[in-house]
Design a protein around this motif. Structure first.
Motif, PDB file in Angstrom:
ATOM      1  N   THR A  77       0.846  -1.196   0.000  1.00 18.10           N
ATOM      2  CA  THR A  77       0.000   0.000   0.000  1.00 18.10           C
ATOM      3  C   THR A  77       0.875   1.237   0.000  1.00 18.10           C
ATOM      4  O   THR A  77       2.035   1.193   0.368  1.00 18.10           O
ATOM      5  CB  THR A  77      -0.949   0.046   1.216  1.00 18.10           C
ATOM      6  OG1 THR A  77      -0.183   0.087   2.409  1.00 18.10           O
ATOM      7  CG2 THR A  77      -1.896  -1.132   1.230  1.00 18.10           C
ATOM      8  N   ARG A  78       0.338   2.344  -0.416  1.00 17.10           N
ATOM      9  CA  ARG A  78       1.065   3.614  -0.485  1.00 17.10           C
ATOM     10  C   ARG A  78       0.815   4.404   0.788  1.00 17.10           C
ATOM     11  O   ARG A  78      -0.328   4.577   1.201  1.00 17.10           O
ATOM     12  CB  ARG A  78       0.582   4.409  -1.689  1.00 17.10           C
ATOM     13  CG  ARG A  78       1.206   5.769  -1.815  1.00 17.10           C
ATOM     14  CD  ARG A  78       2.332   5.729  -2.827  1.00 17.10           C
ATOM     15  NE  ARG A  78       2.837   7.053  -3.057  1.00 17.10           N
ATOM     16  CZ  ARG A  78       4.044   7.435  -2.653  1.00 17.10           C
ATOM     17  NH1 ARG A  78       4.831   6.608  -2.044  1.00 17.10           N
ATOM     18  NH2 ARG A  78       4.463   8.644  -2.903  1.00 17.10           N
ATOM     19  N   ALA A  79       1.854   4.877   1.416  1.00 18.91           N
ATOM     20  CA  ALA A  79       1.715   5.661   2.643  1.00 18.91           C
ATOM     21  C   ALA A  79       0.786   6.845   2.401  1.00 18.91           C
ATOM     22  O   ALA A  79       0.943   7.580   1.440  1.00 18.91           O
ATOM     23  CB  ALA A  79       3.085   6.149   3.112  1.00 18.91           C
ATOM     24  N   GLY A  80      -0.194   7.001   3.250  1.00 16.80           N
ATOM     25  CA  GLY A  80      -1.137   8.096   3.139  1.00 16.80           C
ATOM     26  C   GLY A  80      -2.357   7.783   2.302  1.00 16.80           C
ATOM     27  O   GLY A  80      -3.353   8.484   2.371  1.00 16.80           O
ATOM     28  N   ALA A  81      -2.303   6.726   1.489  1.00 15.19           N
ATOM     29  CA  ALA A  81      -3.454   6.365   0.663  1.00 15.19           C
ATOM     30  C   ALA A  81      -4.463   5.553   1.454  1.00 15.19           C
ATOM     31  O   ALA A  81      -5.647   5.559   1.141  1.00 15.19           O
ATOM     32  CB  ALA A  81      -3.001   5.582  -0.570  1.00 15.19           C
ATOM     33  N   ASP A  82      -4.001   4.848   2.457  1.00 11.66           N
ATOM     34  CA  ASP A  82      -4.896   4.039   3.287  1.00 11.66           C
ATOM     35  C   ASP A  82      -5.435   4.916   4.411  1.00 11.66           C
ATOM     36  O   ASP A  82      -4.736   5.249   5.343  1.00 11.66           O
ATOM     37  CB  ASP A  82      -4.189   2.798   3.812  1.00 11.66           C
ATOM     38  CG  ASP A  82      -2.838   3.093   4.446  1.00 11.66           C
ATOM     39  OD1 ASP A  82      -2.225   4.108   4.091  1.00 11.66           O
ATOM     40  OD2 ASP A  82      -2.415   2.309   5.291  1.00 11.66           O
ATOM     41  N   ARG A  83      -6.712   5.283   4.295  1.00 13.46           N
ATOM     42  CA  ARG A  83      -7.302   6.267   5.204  1.00 13.46           C
ATOM     43  C   ARG A  83      -8.410   5.704   6.082  1.00 13.46           C
ATOM     44  O   ARG A  83      -9.047   6.446   6.816  1.00 13.46           O
ATOM     45  CB  ARG A  83      -7.830   7.437   4.395  1.00 13.46           C
ATOM     46  CG  ARG A  83      -6.702   8.132   3.654  1.00 13.46           C
ATOM     47  CD  ARG A  83      -7.152   9.360   2.952  1.00 13.46           C
ATOM     48  NE  ARG A  83      -5.983   9.975   2.339  1.00 13.46           N
ATOM     49  CZ  ARG A  83      -6.040  10.674   1.228  1.00 13.46           C
ATOM     50  NH1 ARG A  83      -7.177  10.853   0.620  1.00 13.46           N
ATOM     51  NH2 ARG A  83      -4.939  11.203   0.730  1.00 13.46           N
ATOM     52  N   HIS A  84      -8.641   4.408   6.001  1.00 12.11           N
ATOM     53  CA  HIS A  84      -9.735   3.816   6.772  1.00 12.11           C
ATOM     54  C   HIS A  84      -9.241   2.775   7.765  1.00 12.11           C
ATOM     55  O   HIS A  84      -9.988   1.871   8.143  1.00 12.11           O
ATOM     56  CB  HIS A  84     -10.784   3.226   5.832  1.00 12.11           C
ATOM     57  CG  HIS A  84     -11.450   4.267   4.990  1.00 12.11           C
ATOM     58  ND1 HIS A  84     -12.361   5.173   5.483  1.00 12.11           N
ATOM     59  CD2 HIS A  84     -11.304   4.574   3.682  1.00 12.11           C
ATOM     60  CE1 HIS A  84     -12.753   5.982   4.520  1.00 12.11           C
ATOM     61  NE2 HIS A  84     -12.120   5.645   3.412  1.00 12.11           N
ATOM     62  N   GLY A  85      -7.999   2.909   8.170  1.00 12.42           N
ATOM     63  CA  GLY A  85      -7.479   2.069   9.234  1.00 12.42           C
ATOM     64  C   GLY A  85      -6.850   0.766   8.776  1.00 12.42           C
ATOM     65  O   GLY A  85      -6.968   0.368   7.619  1.00 12.42           O
TER      66      GLY A  85
END
Length: 120
Positions: A77-85
């Motif tokens: 995953t890309r840092a900052g792209a995962d926003r739902h935990g």
């Protein structure tokens, strides 16, 4: 708007996750099992543990908002792209068939103050 309002892989978003699975399948089918120049065969793994910094230094900006010269993602995953935990990240990652690869890498980081537990 594209950076903050579009569906992103790593958030358990079925649309974004279907795109990732489709791209992985295209990549896998194009490369895995093909003969290499030494007589062996290529096999896919998703373990960019060392090359993501170098590749990022020689690649321009990317559509996900990564600026030119910065490291590419060093995991699934890309840092900052995962926003739902973290659970949403795991659910997105689980939609890919990892058995087909020689290995995958998923790092999960948290803020230092989130990792402290209070014992009663």
């Amino acid at each position: 708007m594209l950076l903050n309002k579009t569906p992103r892989y790593g958030n358990d978003d079925d649309c974004a996750d279907r795109v990732m699975v489709a791209l992985f399948n295209i990549y896998f089918n194009a490369i895995d099992g093909r003969q290499n120049t030494k007589g062996g065969h290529y096999h896919i793994n998703l373990l960019p543990t060392t090359v993501h910094v170098y590749f990022g230094s020689v690649i321009g900006a990317t559509p996900d908002g990564r600026r030119a010269g910065l490291p590419l993602r060093g995991h699934l995953t890309r840092a900052g792209a995962d926003r739902h935990g973290p659970t949403a990240v795991v659910k997105s990652v689980a939609k890919m068939d990892h058995v087909r690869t020689g290995g995958t890498l998923l790092n999960q980081n948290s803020l230092p103050n989130c990792s402290k537990m209070t014992m009663a």
